[in-house]
Structures are given as structure tokens and as C-alpha cells.
Design a protein around this motif. Structure first.
Motif, PDB file in Angstrom:
ATOM      1  N   ASP A 435       0.863  -1.183   0.000  1.00 30.39           N
ATOM      2  CA  ASP A 435       0.000   0.000   0.000  1.00 30.39           C
ATOM      3  C   ASP A 435       0.902   1.237   0.000  1.00 30.39           C
ATOM      4  OD1 ASP A 435      -1.634   2.227   0.973  1.00 30.39           O
ATOM      5  OD2 ASP A 435      -3.138   0.698   1.453  1.00 30.39           O
ATOM      6  N   PRO A 436       0.671   2.225  -0.878  1.00 28.14           N
ATOM      7  CA  PRO A 436       1.547   3.404  -0.919  1.00 28.14           C
ATOM      8  C   PRO A 436       1.711   4.107   0.420  1.00 28.14           C
ATOM      9  CG  PRO A 436       0.099   3.374  -2.832  1.00 28.14           C
ATOM     10  CD  PRO A 436      -0.371   2.264  -1.923  1.00 28.14           C
ATOM     11  N   ARG A 437       0.766   3.921   1.328  1.00 30.08           N
ATOM     12  CA  ARG A 437       0.890   4.571   2.644  1.00 30.08           C
ATOM     13  C   ARG A 437       2.034   3.957   3.460  1.00 30.08           C
ATOM     14  NH1 ARG A 437      -4.928   3.812   5.102  1.00 30.08           N
ATOM     15  NH2 ARG A 437      -4.657   1.818   4.001  1.00 30.08           N
ATOM     16  N   TRP A 438       2.483   2.762   3.070  1.00 26.51           N
ATOM     17  CA  TRP A 438       3.582   2.086   3.760  1.00 26.51           C
ATOM     18  C   TRP A 438       4.797   1.946   2.824  1.00 26.51           C
ATOM     19  CZ3 TRP A 438      -1.482   1.101   5.009  1.00 26.51           C
ATOM     20  CH2 TRP A 438      -1.808   1.174   6.376  1.00 26.51           C
ATOM     21  N   PRO A 458      -2.855   0.502  -4.096  1.00 24.29           N
ATOM     22  CA  PRO A 458      -3.671   1.254  -3.129  1.00 24.29           C
ATOM     23  C   PRO A 458      -4.724   0.366  -2.474  1.00 24.29           C
ATOM     24  CG  PRO A 458      -3.361   2.514  -5.144  1.00 24.29           C
ATOM     25  CD  PRO A 458      -2.835   1.138  -5.434  1.00 24.29           C
ATOM     26  N   GLY A 459      -4.893   0.542  -1.169  1.00 21.67           N
ATOM     27  CA  GLY A 459      -5.879  -0.211  -0.414  1.00 21.67           C
ATOM     28  C   GLY A 459      -5.417  -1.586   0.021  1.00 21.67           C
ATOM     29  N   HIS A 460      -4.147  -1.915  -0.244  1.00 20.05           N
ATOM     30  CA  HIS A 460      -3.651  -3.241   0.107  1.00 20.05           C
ATOM     31  C   HIS A 460      -3.574  -3.443   1.621  1.00 20.05           C
ATOM     32  CE1 HIS A 460      -1.438  -6.986  -0.475  1.00 20.05           C
ATOM     33  NE2 HIS A 460      -0.558  -6.574   0.428  1.00 20.05           N
TER      34      HIS A 460
END
Length: 502
Positions: A435-438, A458-460
Motif C-alpha cells: 500500500d503506498p501509505r507504507w 492502493p488499499g492493500h
């Protein structure tokens, strides 16, 4: 964490030619100017000893060594000394770094931030212990602000008698020159100083330039507005002026003098590596030039002469970075307040006694090396223990998922410990799905899987997925880089080959 950039190599500046000037007359301690305001010290430290040793080991004749010996300034730091410590095993050389900026061109002073009047003071103080078999050198740095009690003495010009009193260690030189410096250090360490060497800026810079520069590497940016040092992460080939900035800098982290001494140790190890691997040993003319540059800015005790240089040279032909070890005297209090002096550095008395006892007994300080060296650890900016991973086997190779899971767990990742087969079993390349947030966690995981592909989804969610491909060979050990050194902890002992660039 971004992928590492290619190593940056700084060009070696061409040595600036200065107009010919008469060779300065040798000066006795009594004619030395008094210490002025204190400037950040440098340290060539073992440049002179190393150069002369290499010269002798290369087979240069006795006549050449004698001519070099005659160029060394002389000072007697041992005159009228009584009640000295008993001699131990091996040889102890006291090295002090002095200023000497009056012999550097104005252009070089501006470029390398060497403004101000020369103070002819000592800001770098260290003991170099050469083992009795000449197979090992131990360098112990003594912080310049160390709390010390000078013994009773007279002034540098036979002035009034001074009773014992507290000072910072580097002030002993200003009060009583080399003699009081040696007496104070022998009193503090109970080590007998066998020889004394005093080196200044100009010999250091010329020696580095004649060697073709010295290579240093850093994982963190090093920037000091006081000295002008500005190194990006990577590998740099430093010329004489840049090297001087590197070993003088005290304001690149919160460790002040402790950090500076650690960088000095790294530089000395790199200097030994450069001198022993650059081909200088095979070029007598070049080697003589290097040694002349080093010896041109040196004062030594009268006993450090031709025979001693030749003896050291013959004995240390196989000297290498691995033969050297470096440490700083153990510190108990970095901000020890003394009335009338202010803040000083207080040694840890018990640990310091143990260290100097080891030197007297000629014992190595570094712990024995393990028979099998652990694999290198790649630094990442996220702790693997905070990264959760699900492994999938994307090939038809039985057990591959378990091998990848075990390898990642061994280096600290929080794997599920339940690898599964991927829906598609024809993966040629290992993929990290995230997830791009991580993204920082994903880059740390990819560093453990050399050659793997990062695939943003995204959303993973927070659990990263590794799809093992047929290209998988092994897991690279990774870990977070240690924080910058901070004042207080007991400094470690390192050997030269542990701190030189790969």
C-alpha cells in the motif's frame, strides 16, 4: 528510504604552490609563542611515524633515512623528569597536534576556514602504543578538555613555581610546554612515554595530497559551518585541505569532541590503507617525497632518530589497517564542573585504569575476532520488526515460500510464518506488493530482497506481500542504522579494517 545513490567522489585538489621561502629555524620550547585562543584541532597523528616506517620497510637506505632524520625539529620533553612510571612492554608514543596555520597560504586559509592567528596550541592529544613484536598499534585519544591535575612546575620561561592545580589537559602545553604535557599524562595514565611527536597543519595537508588523497565514506551527511566541511552520503576522496576539515570538525552531530575523535580514527585507518595499497611503497622517489612532507612539520624528542626509524620500518613491513585498533579513554562525565574552570571531561577512573594497564602489559584492546564473520547488514530507515509480511510462492519450486519466510524472519521481519502458494505460479521476478501509505516499509523489505520489484497497490493495507520468483537467491540482512554518537557512553574499540570504506 530512497535507493542508495552511486558513491560520490570528491576531486583531490591540486596542491597550491607557495613561493619559496627559507626553512624556518628550529625553535626551542622556550621560544614557542604562548597559546592564544583555542582553535578546533586536527590530527595527522601517526602520519609521520607511518611514512617513515613505510620508507624504511621499502628498503630505502640508511643515508636517506639519516638525511630525513636531520630535517626533524628537536625538543626535549623529558628533561629533569623524576619519579617516572616503570617501563612496560612495547613502545608508547605521545602525539600532539599543533596549529601552524601561519605556514599555509591565505587562499588555502580562506578555502578551508583556517582564519585567525595561529595559536601554537595542542587540540589533539593521543597515545600510540606499538606492541613489542611490532605487529599491532593501539591509538587512544585523550579529549583535550579532560580534567587533569598538573604536577608542581615552573613556567615555560623559567618563571615562578606553580603548585599542583586543576586544568583542562590541553592547557598543560600552554603552561609548561611538552615537558609539562608529558608529566601530566604520565601522572594520569601511569604509562611511561617513550617518545614524543608534535605535528602541525602543513605537514598533514601535504602528506595527504602526495598520497593522492584519502578515501572516506559516510552514511549520513556531514556538514560543519565552522570548518566548511560539507560531505553528502557516499564515498569521497579527500585532498589535504578537505581532509583537514574532516578531522577538525566538531559540529556535525551532538557528539562534539567524541564524534570528532571517532572520525579521526576512521581517517587514520583510511590513511594506513591508502599508504599500504596505493603503490607508494613501490616508488622510492614518491615515498621519499611523502616522508619529507610529513617530517617537515614535526618536532620529536632527541631519542627518536635514525636507528629507531629503521628498526620500526623493518619490524612493521606487513602493517595494515587490521593491525591497528582505535579507542577513546573511557568517559565518566562529559560535563564535569570544576570551580574556576567550568565544564570539563572527567574520565571513568576504573575503566581508564584497566585500559592503561592493558597497554602496560602489551595486551590488545579489541575483542578476539569470530572465526566466521557475520554477513554485512544493509541500513534501512524502518525497523524490520515493525513490518508485517505475508510470503507467497510464485513458482513451482516446492519449499521456496518457506525459505523466503524463514530468511525474512531471521533478519527481523514479522512474517506470518504461514507462507502460501500464489495464484499464479510462473513468477520470474520476486515482487513486493504494498500500500503506498507504507512505502518506507516496502523499500526496507525490498532492500532485503535484492533485485525485487516494488508494486504499489492502493488499499492493500499494512501487511506487505512478497511473491517469490525464480530469481530469488537469498535474503540480505538489513537493520536500522545506529543513531549518531552521543556524549557519555563508553566508546568501543575498533580495528582499522572495520572502519575503512568497503
Amino acid at each position: 528510504m530512497p535507493h542508495p545513490a552511486p558513491p560520490e567522489v570528491s576531486p583531490v585538489p591540486t596542491p597550491t604552490r607557495s613561493p619559496a621561502r627559507p626553512q624556518p629555524a628550529r625553535r626551542s620550547p622556550a621560544r614557542r609563542p604562548p597559546a592564544g585562543r583555542r582553535k578546533s584541532g586536527w590530527t595527522a597523528r601517526v602520519v609521520t611515524t607511518l611514512s617513515v616506517v613505510l620508507l624504511a620497510s621499502a628498503g630505502i637506505g640508511h643515508t636517506v633515512i639519516t638525511s630525513l632524520d636531520e630535517g626533524i625539529g628537536r625538543v626535549d620533553p623529558f628533561g629533569d623528569m623524576k619519579d617516572r612510571p616503570a617501563a612496560g612492554h612495547g613502545m608508547n608514543v605521545l602525539l600532539v597536534g599543533t596549529d601552524g596555520r601561519d605556514r599555509i597560504t591565505k587562499k588555502e586559509r580562506r578555502r578551508f576556514r583556517l582564519g585567525g592567528a595561529p595559536c601554537h596550541c595542542t587540540d589533539t592529544i593521543m597515545i600510540v602504543h606499538l606492541s613489542a613484536d611490532r605487529q599491532r598499534a593501539t591509538v587512544v585519544s585523550l579529549p583535550r578538555d579532560s580534567y587533569a591535575q598538573v604536577p608542581t612546575h615552573t613556567g615555560r620561561t623559567a618563571g615562578p613555581r606553580h603548585d599542583t592545580h586543576p586544568i583542562r589537559l590541553n592547557a598543560a602545553y600552554a603552561e609548561g610546554g611538552p615537558n609539562l604535557t608529558v608529566r601530566t599524562i604520565e601522572k594520569m595514565t601511569r604509562l611511561k612515554v617513550d617518545h614524543y611527536l608534535e605535528i602541525d597543519f602543513i605537514g598533514f595537508m601535504k602528506t595527504v595530497d602526495l598520497l593522492g588523497g584519502v578515501r572516506v565514506c559516510t552514511a549520513q551527511p556531514l556538514k560543519d559551518r565552522y570548518t566548511g566541511l560539507n560531505l553528502s552520503p557516499g564515498t569521497h576522496l579527500l585532498g589535504g585541505g578537505q581532509a583537514l576539515q574532516y578531522v577538525r570538525s566538531r559540529h556535525v552531530d551532538g557528539a562534539s569532541d567524541l564524534g570528532r575523535m571517532q572520525r579521526q580514527h576512521k581517517f587514520l585507518a583510511a590513511l594506513i590503507d591508502r599508504a599500504t595499497s596505493s603503490g607508494v611503497l613501490l616508488n622510492p622517489l614518491k615515498l621519499r617525497q611523502v616522508t619529507r612532507a610529513a617530517l617537515g612539520s614535526v618536532r620529536a624528542d632527541p631519542g627518536f632518530g635514525t636507528e629507531q626509524l629503521l628498526d620500526l620500518g623493518r619490524a612493521m613491513r606487513n602493517f595494515s589497517p587490521r593491525s591497528s585498533e582505535f579507542t577513546t579513554v573511557p568517559i565518566g562525565d562529559m560535563t564535569y564542573e570544576v570551580k574556576g574552570l567550568g565544564s570539563t571531561v572527567k574520565w571513568d577512573d576504573a575503566k581508564a585504569r584497566a585500559l592503561f594497564a592493558s597497554l602496560r602489559e602489551d595486551k590488545p584492546l579489541a575483542p578476539p575476532r569470530p572465526k566466521h564473520k557475520a554477513p554485512a547488514t544493509v541500513p534501512v530507515d524502518v525497523d524490520p520488526g515493525q513490518i508485517r509480511v505475508q510470503v507467497e510462492n510464485g513458482t513451482g519450486t516446492k519449499g521456496l515460500g518457506r525459505r523466503v519466510d524463514d530468511g525474512l524472519a531471521a533478519t527481523g521481519f514479522r512474517t506470518t510464518r504461514q507462507p502460501v502458494d500464489a495464484a499464479d505460479r510462473v513468477a520470474r521476478r520476486t515482487v513486493v506488493v504494498y500500500d503506498p501509505r507504507w512505502d518506507r516499509s516496502a523499500k526496507a523489505l525490498a532492500a532485503a530482497l535484492p533485485g525485487s520489484e516494488l508494486r504499489a497497490t492502493p488499499g492493500h493495507g499494512p501487511t506487505l506481500k512478497v511473491i517469490a520468483g525464480t530469481d530469488f537467491k537469498e535474503v540480505q540482512r538489513v537493520g536500522t542504522a545506529p543513531p549518531p554518537a552521543t556524549p557519555g557512553p563508553q566508546p568501543s574499540v575498533v580495528t582499522g579494517d572495520e572502519v575503512v570504506c568497503p
